[in-house]
Motif scaffolding. Sequence first.
Motif, PDB file in Angstrom:
ATOM      1  N   MET A 298       0.833  -1.191   0.000  1.00 11.59           N
ATOM      2  CA  MET A 298       0.000   0.000   0.000  1.00 11.59           C
ATOM      3  C   MET A 298       0.880   1.259   0.000  1.00 11.59           C
ATOM      4  O   MET A 298       0.606   2.223  -0.725  1.00 11.59           O
ATOM      5  CB  MET A 298      -0.929   0.033   1.219  1.00 11.59           C
ATOM      6  N   GLY A 299       1.947   1.247   0.792  1.00  8.47           N
ATOM      7  CA  GLY A 299       2.863   2.377   0.812  1.00  8.47           C
ATOM      8  C   GLY A 299       3.478   2.639  -0.549  1.00  8.47           C
ATOM      9  O   GLY A 299       3.592   3.788  -0.997  1.00  8.47           O
ATOM     10  N   LYS A 300       3.862   1.571  -1.236  1.00  5.36           N
ATOM     11  CA  LYS A 300       4.428   1.715  -2.589  1.00  5.36           C
ATOM     12  C   LYS A 300       3.393   2.284  -3.554  1.00  5.36           C
ATOM     13  O   LYS A 300       3.707   3.148  -4.370  1.00  5.36           O
ATOM     14  CB  LYS A 300       4.937   0.371  -3.093  1.00  5.36           C
ATOM     15  N   ALA A 301       2.161   1.789  -3.452  1.00  2.00           N
ATOM     16  CA  ALA A 301       1.098   2.272  -4.338  1.00  2.00           C
ATOM     17  C   ALA A 301       0.802   3.750  -4.089  1.00  2.00           C
ATOM     18  O   ALA A 301       0.628   4.527  -5.036  1.00  2.00           O
ATOM     19  CB  ALA A 301      -0.169   1.432  -4.154  1.00  2.00           C
ATOM     20  N   CYS A 302       0.755   4.139  -2.820  1.00  2.00           N
ATOM     21  CA  CYS A 302       0.512   5.550  -2.493  1.00  2.00           C
ATOM     22  C   CYS A 302       1.640   6.426  -3.015  1.00  2.00           C
ATOM     23  O   CYS A 302       1.404   7.512  -3.552  1.00  2.00           O
ATOM     24  CB  CYS A 302       0.360   5.722  -0.982  1.00  2.00           C
ATOM     25  N   SER A 303       2.867   5.957  -2.885  1.00  3.80           N
ATOM     26  CA  SER A 303       4.023   6.712  -3.355  1.00  3.80           C
ATOM     27  C   SER A 303       3.994   6.905  -4.865  1.00  3.80           C
ATOM     28  O   SER A 303       4.335   7.976  -5.377  1.00  3.80           O
ATOM     29  CB  SER A 303       5.312   5.996  -2.944  1.00  3.80           C
ATOM     30  N   ALA A 304       3.547   5.884  -5.577  1.00  5.04           N
ATOM     31  CA  ALA A 304       3.531   5.933  -7.043  1.00  5.04           C
ATOM     32  C   ALA A 304       2.275   6.607  -7.607  1.00  5.04           C
ATOM     33  O   ALA A 304       2.196   6.828  -8.815  1.00  5.04           O
ATOM     34  CB  ALA A 304       3.635   4.515  -7.592  1.00  5.04           C
ATOM     35  N   ALA A 305       1.337   6.979  -6.766  1.00  5.35           N
ATOM     36  CA  ALA A 305       0.037   7.473  -7.232  1.00  5.35           C
ATOM     37  C   ALA A 305       0.051   8.894  -7.775  1.00  5.35           C
ATOM     38  O   ALA A 305      -0.938   9.336  -8.350  1.00  5.35           O
ATOM     39  CB  ALA A 305      -0.996   7.371  -6.106  1.00  5.35           C
ATOM     40  N   GLY A 306       1.139   9.611  -7.604  1.00 10.59           N
ATOM     41  CA  GLY A 306       1.133  10.998  -8.049  1.00 10.59           C
ATOM     42  C   GLY A 306       2.485  11.455  -8.536  1.00 10.59           C
ATOM     43  O   GLY A 306       3.448  10.693  -8.564  1.00 10.59           O
ATOM     44  N   PRO A 307       2.574  12.728  -8.897  1.00 11.42           N
ATOM     45  CA  PRO A 307       3.770  13.254  -9.545  1.00 11.42           C
ATOM     46  C   PRO A 307       4.844  13.818  -8.607  1.00 11.42           C
ATOM     47  O   PRO A 307       5.847  14.334  -9.080  1.00 11.42           O
ATOM     48  CB  PRO A 307       3.198  14.388 -10.408  1.00 11.42           C
TER      49      PRO A 307
ATOM     50  N   ASP B 128      10.740  12.297  -5.165  1.00  7.87           N
ATOM     51  CA  ASP B 128      11.092  11.525  -3.973  1.00  7.87           C
ATOM     52  C   ASP B 128      11.485  12.388  -2.770  1.00  7.87           C
ATOM     53  O   ASP B 128      11.060  12.111  -1.649  1.00  7.87           O
ATOM     54  CB  ASP B 128      12.222  10.542  -4.290  1.00  7.87           C
ATOM     55  N   GLU B 129      12.293  13.412  -2.977  1.00  7.69           N
ATOM     56  CA  GLU B 129      12.699  14.242  -1.840  1.00  7.69           C
ATOM     57  C   GLU B 129      11.488  14.954  -1.238  1.00  7.69           C
ATOM     58  O   GLU B 129      11.343  15.011  -0.014  1.00  7.69           O
ATOM     59  CB  GLU B 129      13.762  15.270  -2.238  1.00  7.69           C
ATOM     60  N   THR B 130      10.630  15.469  -2.088  1.00  2.24           N
ATOM     61  CA  THR B 130       9.437  16.145  -1.585  1.00  2.24           C
ATOM     62  C   THR B 130       8.542  15.173  -0.830  1.00  2.24           C
ATOM     63  O   THR B 130       7.996  15.509   0.226  1.00  2.24           O
ATOM     64  CB  THR B 130       8.676  16.830  -2.733  1.00  2.24           C
TER      65      THR B 130
END
Length: 109
Positions: free
Chosen positions: A32-41, A44-46
């Motif tokens: 779920m964490g990976k999916a949330c991370s990949a869900a938008g533009p 990584d630092e932000t």
Amino acid sequence: MADELNDASELPSTAGKVAEVYPDVWNEYTEMGKACSAAGPIDDETKRLVKLALAVGSQSEGAVHSHVRRALSEDIDPETLRHIAILSIPTIGFPKAVAALSWIDDLAD
């Protein structure tokens, strides 16, 4: 960005125990964490700074430590991390922001 840790041996003791006892739950949580991370533009630092800010706002010392550790391993400047706590002063109040700053400094000093 390897946002969620998959190796239970790298986790704080309580989270590591949950990962060992309930591996299916832990695996779903990390996915779920990976999916949330990949869900938008957002870069990584932000993402790391936003997650730190959320941890500061929720007053979770453990989460602040976790995101500071990860940010430092990602070569994010410690002064940038401290700025998160300073930015939180008008929103969460001076005492809570100072507490968060002390948690950041536990690892950033």
